[in-house]
Design a protein around this motif. Structure first.
Motif, PDB file in Angstrom:
ATOM      1  N   MET A  84     -67.683-102.730 -41.410  1.00  0.00           N
ATOM      2  CA  MET A  84     -65.541-101.662 -40.971  1.00  0.00           C
ATOM      3  C   MET A  84     -65.450-101.555 -40.347  1.00  0.00           C
ATOM      4  O   MET A  84     -64.587-100.675 -39.566  1.00  0.00           O
ATOM      5  CB  MET A  84     -65.803-100.952 -42.287  1.00  0.00           C
ATOM      6  N   GLY A  85     -66.558-101.320 -39.232  1.00  0.00           N
ATOM      7  CA  GLY A  85     -66.491-100.398 -37.579  1.00  0.00           C
ATOM      8  C   GLY A  85     -66.502 -99.045 -37.910  1.00  0.00           C
ATOM      9  O   GLY A  85     -67.458 -98.211 -37.956  1.00  0.00           O
ATOM     10  N   THR A  86     -65.127 -98.648 -37.563  1.00  0.00           N
ATOM     11  CA  THR A  86     -64.687 -97.563 -37.389  1.00  0.00           C
ATOM     12  C   THR A  86     -63.614 -97.111 -38.127  1.00  0.00           C
ATOM     13  O   THR A  86     -63.339 -97.663 -38.585  1.00  0.00           O
ATOM     14  CB  THR A  86     -64.042 -96.777 -35.973  1.00  0.00           C
ATOM     15  N   GLN A  87     -64.294 -95.908 -38.663  1.00  0.00           N
ATOM     16  CA  GLN A  87     -63.381 -95.305 -40.000  1.00  0.00           C
ATOM     17  C   GLN A  87     -62.840 -93.619 -39.909  1.00  0.00           C
ATOM     18  O   GLN A  87     -63.832 -92.919 -39.677  1.00  0.00           O
ATOM     19  CB  GLN A  87     -64.359 -94.462 -41.603  1.00  0.00           C
ATOM     20  N   ARG A  88     -61.075 -93.997 -39.832  1.00  0.00           N
ATOM     21  CA  ARG A  88     -61.007 -92.566 -39.432  1.00  0.00           C
ATOM     22  C   ARG A  88     -60.957 -92.079 -40.280  1.00  0.00           C
ATOM     23  O   ARG A  88     -61.004 -92.073 -41.866  1.00  0.00           O
ATOM     24  CB  ARG A  88     -59.657 -92.752 -39.069  1.00  0.00           C
ATOM     25  N   THR A  89     -61.161 -90.267 -40.820  1.00  0.00           N
ATOM     26  CA  THR A  89     -61.670 -90.025 -41.844  1.00  0.00           C
ATOM     27  C   THR A  89     -60.865 -87.870 -41.190  1.00  0.00           C
ATOM     28  O   THR A  89     -60.821 -87.563 -40.150  1.00  0.00           O
ATOM     29  CB  THR A  89     -63.095 -89.846 -42.117  1.00  0.00           C
ATOM     30  N   ALA A  90     -60.257 -87.802 -42.450  1.00  0.00           N
ATOM     31  CA  ALA A  90     -60.024 -85.955 -42.677  1.00  0.00           C
ATOM     32  C   ALA A  90     -60.895 -85.491 -43.810  1.00  0.00           C
ATOM     33  O   ALA A  90     -61.639 -86.264 -44.368  1.00  0.00           O
ATOM     34  CB  ALA A  90     -58.584 -85.804 -43.012  1.00  0.00           C
TER      35      ALA A  90
END
Length: 122
Positions: A84-90
């Motif tokens: 998945m490579g890069t995961q945008r997270t909050a």
């Protein structure tokens, strides 16, 4: 109190991504609860999973930090070696008496669903 919230959350974020589990643990309240799209756990369960998670993380890029008196929200990209490579997270934090009582992690878990299954079959 916002200064204390900022200091506590930033210290936790640094400790966690540096793999310093004792330093991260020291910032958690006794009633700590972690929630994400993939799991819910107490402090012990959350901290036990950090070393394995960090094995696949190659970097973190902070996008935004918002602080209130007893809460904070961080938005960042987690770079991994996984498909998945890069995961945008909050990540939303709630604090009580200067310690983190809860973290709610928000991200699209769809790309992560095969990871536990693959780990279980290895």
């Amino acid at each position: 109190m916002t200064g204390t919230t900022r200091e506590t959350v930033q210290a936790y974020h640094r400790a966690r991504f540096a793999g310093d589990v004792p330093a991260a643990a020291a910032l958690l309240d006794d009633t700590f609860v972690f929630r994400s799209p993939m799991m819910t756990s107490d402090a012990d369960g959350h901290l036990a999973g950090l070393p394995g998670f960090l094995q696949v993380v190659t970097g973190v890029d902070m996008i935004s930090e918002l602080y209130g008196d007893t809460e904070a929200t961080l938005v960042y990209d987690v770079h991994t070696v996984l498909p998945m490579g890069t995961q945008r997270t909050a990540e939303h934090f709630r604090l009580r008496d200067g310690r983190i009582e809860s973290i709610t992690l928000i991200f699209d878990a769809t790309p992560w669903h095969p990871v536990p299954a693959a780990a279980g079959s290895a």
